[in-house]
Write an enzyme that holds these catalytic residues in place. Structure first.
Site, PDB file in Angstrom:
ATOM      1  CG  ASP A 133      27.600  24.373 -37.760  1.00 59.43           C
ATOM      2  OD1 ASP A 133      28.425  25.569 -37.882  1.00 59.43           O
ATOM      3  OD2 ASP A 133      28.278  23.576 -37.088  1.00 59.43           O
ATOM      4  CB  CYS A 240      40.533  18.714 -29.461  1.00 61.47           C
ATOM      5  SG  CYS A 240      41.582  19.766 -28.070  1.00 61.47           S
ATOM      6  CB  CYS A 247      37.815  29.873 -20.693  1.00 64.35           C
ATOM      7  SG  CYS A 247      37.037  31.241 -20.940  1.00 64.35           S
TER       8      CYS A 247
END
Length: 379
Positions: A133, A240, A247
């Protein structure tokens, strides 16, 4: 017949605690670089200048390392086990994104990736590089190419086995490993993630404008926010989860079994009153080993003040007033806005007492009228 080296790699990945291990070509062409270019050209990366300066290196794995031939894509489940969004109903508490409630996943995954990469290098005799990342590598397109999941309409990776709750790590290798079949997109006509966004950060399906995203604003953005986002953040003070948590694919997700990713009780619905009182040492102590620590105390308290302004809790007024004299301008400015929301009848008195001594232009703007909608947007 020679043994497939992928079998041993998958077994080793499982032994290290990874929940998914898939393989993809790192050398084949893809369209992700063009999409990144369009994203940056539109200015949707906001203040994340590193996305622009590393754009060419991010465009394709071989642009960063021309020797890369295969990608080993690893997934680690951090599922919360239950829907976290009802916690937002408590406006006297702050909401931290699920991923930030345990140890910093970067440190957790990096060590395991290095161990696995060493084993791959020993087995194949080829060079390897590890990514978590923080390096200029687009992990999500690689994950989709490997069949681990797909990028949904919210641009995040989701899978049929783990829903939206996967941390990703990648090992690039010069070895030629047979790729797994890619994963197709399975969102259909569903737009739950798009409709759930509190700030309408998705201009269209599969597109994100980071400048409107609460994860970007709470973590990456350093200054005062436009007013519309301050009110929309509600109790969200770090990240958030709305587009992830709504989903429908999460019905297949399981709670994480990784101990270091388990939520600390102090970081589940922490009281705003406690967070407003944090000085730098207390902030560092509370968020030791947590990714939250990287944004620093001042930016974090700014976020908490916006949540305080949305709380309708008069008990927070003395704490907000105390922060009007904070050394950090971004904290003082957020305190001004929170005071205007919590104690409008006392706002003029505090302004008369402090405005004449305030030297920071942005804080003065808060006293005279907060930043208008879409302040600073462009591109």
């Amino acid at each position: 017949m020679a043994a497939d080296p992928r079998d041993a790699i998958r077994k080793a990945a499982g032994a290290l605690g990874f929940d998914a291990c898939r393989f993809a070509s790192a050398a084949d062409p893809w369209g992700a670089g063009d999409r990144l270019h369009a994203f940056v050209e539109a200015g949707r990366h906001g203040d994340m200048g590193w996305m622009e300066t590393t754009r060419d290196r991010r465009a394709h794995p071989t642009a960063m390392w021309d020797g890369a031939r295969s990608a080993v894509v690893l997934g680690l489940n951090y599922g919360p086990g239950e829907d976290p969004l009802p916690q937002l109903d408590d406006r006297s508490a702050g909401y931290l994104s699920v991923y930030a409630r345990g140890d910093d996943y970067h440190e957790l995954i990096k060590g395991r990736l290095k161990t696995l990469a060493g084993q791959i290098a020993a087995r194949t005799g080829q060079d390897v590089k590890v990514f978590v990342d923080t390096a200029p590598l687009m992990e999500k397109p690689l994950a989709q190419r490997s069949g681990l999941g797909w990028q949904g309409k919210h641009t995040n990776l989701l899978s049929r086995e783990h829903g939206n709750w996967l941390f990703l790590g990648v090992i690039l290798t010069a070895a030629e490993l047979t790729p797994d079949p890619p994963e197709g997109e399975h969102c259909g006509s569903c737009r739950a993630c798009l409709d759930a966004c509190p700030t309408q950060a998705f201009p269209a399906p599969f597109q994100l404008d980071a400048r409107r995203c609460l994860s970007y604003l709470t973590i990456e953005f350093a200054g005062p926010w436009p007013v519309e986002f301050r009110t929309a953040t509600g109790a969200r003070i770090y990240g958030c989860d709305d587009c992830l948590a709504v989903c429908p694919w999460n019905k297949f997700a399981q709670a994480s079994q990784e101990g270091r990713l388990q939520a600390r009780q102090t970081l589940v619905s922490p009281r705003l009153s406690d967070l407003l009182a944090l000085d730098d040492p207390a902030f560092r102590a509370l968020f030791t080993k947590s990714p939250v620590k990287r944004i620093g105390r001042d930016r974090f308290v700014r976020n908490v003040l916006y949540a305080a302004g949305n709380s309708d809790d008069p008990d927070l007024i003395p704490l907000v007033v105390a922060l009007l004299d904070d050394p950090a301008p971004v904290v003082r400015g957020a305190a001004v806005w929170a005071l205007s929301r919590l104690f409008p009848e006392g706002f003029a008195t505090e302004r008369m007492a402090r405005e004449g001594d305030e030297a920071d232009a942005e804080v003065l703007q808060e006293w005279r009228g907060p930043l208008p909608p879409l302040y600073g947007e462009g591109g």
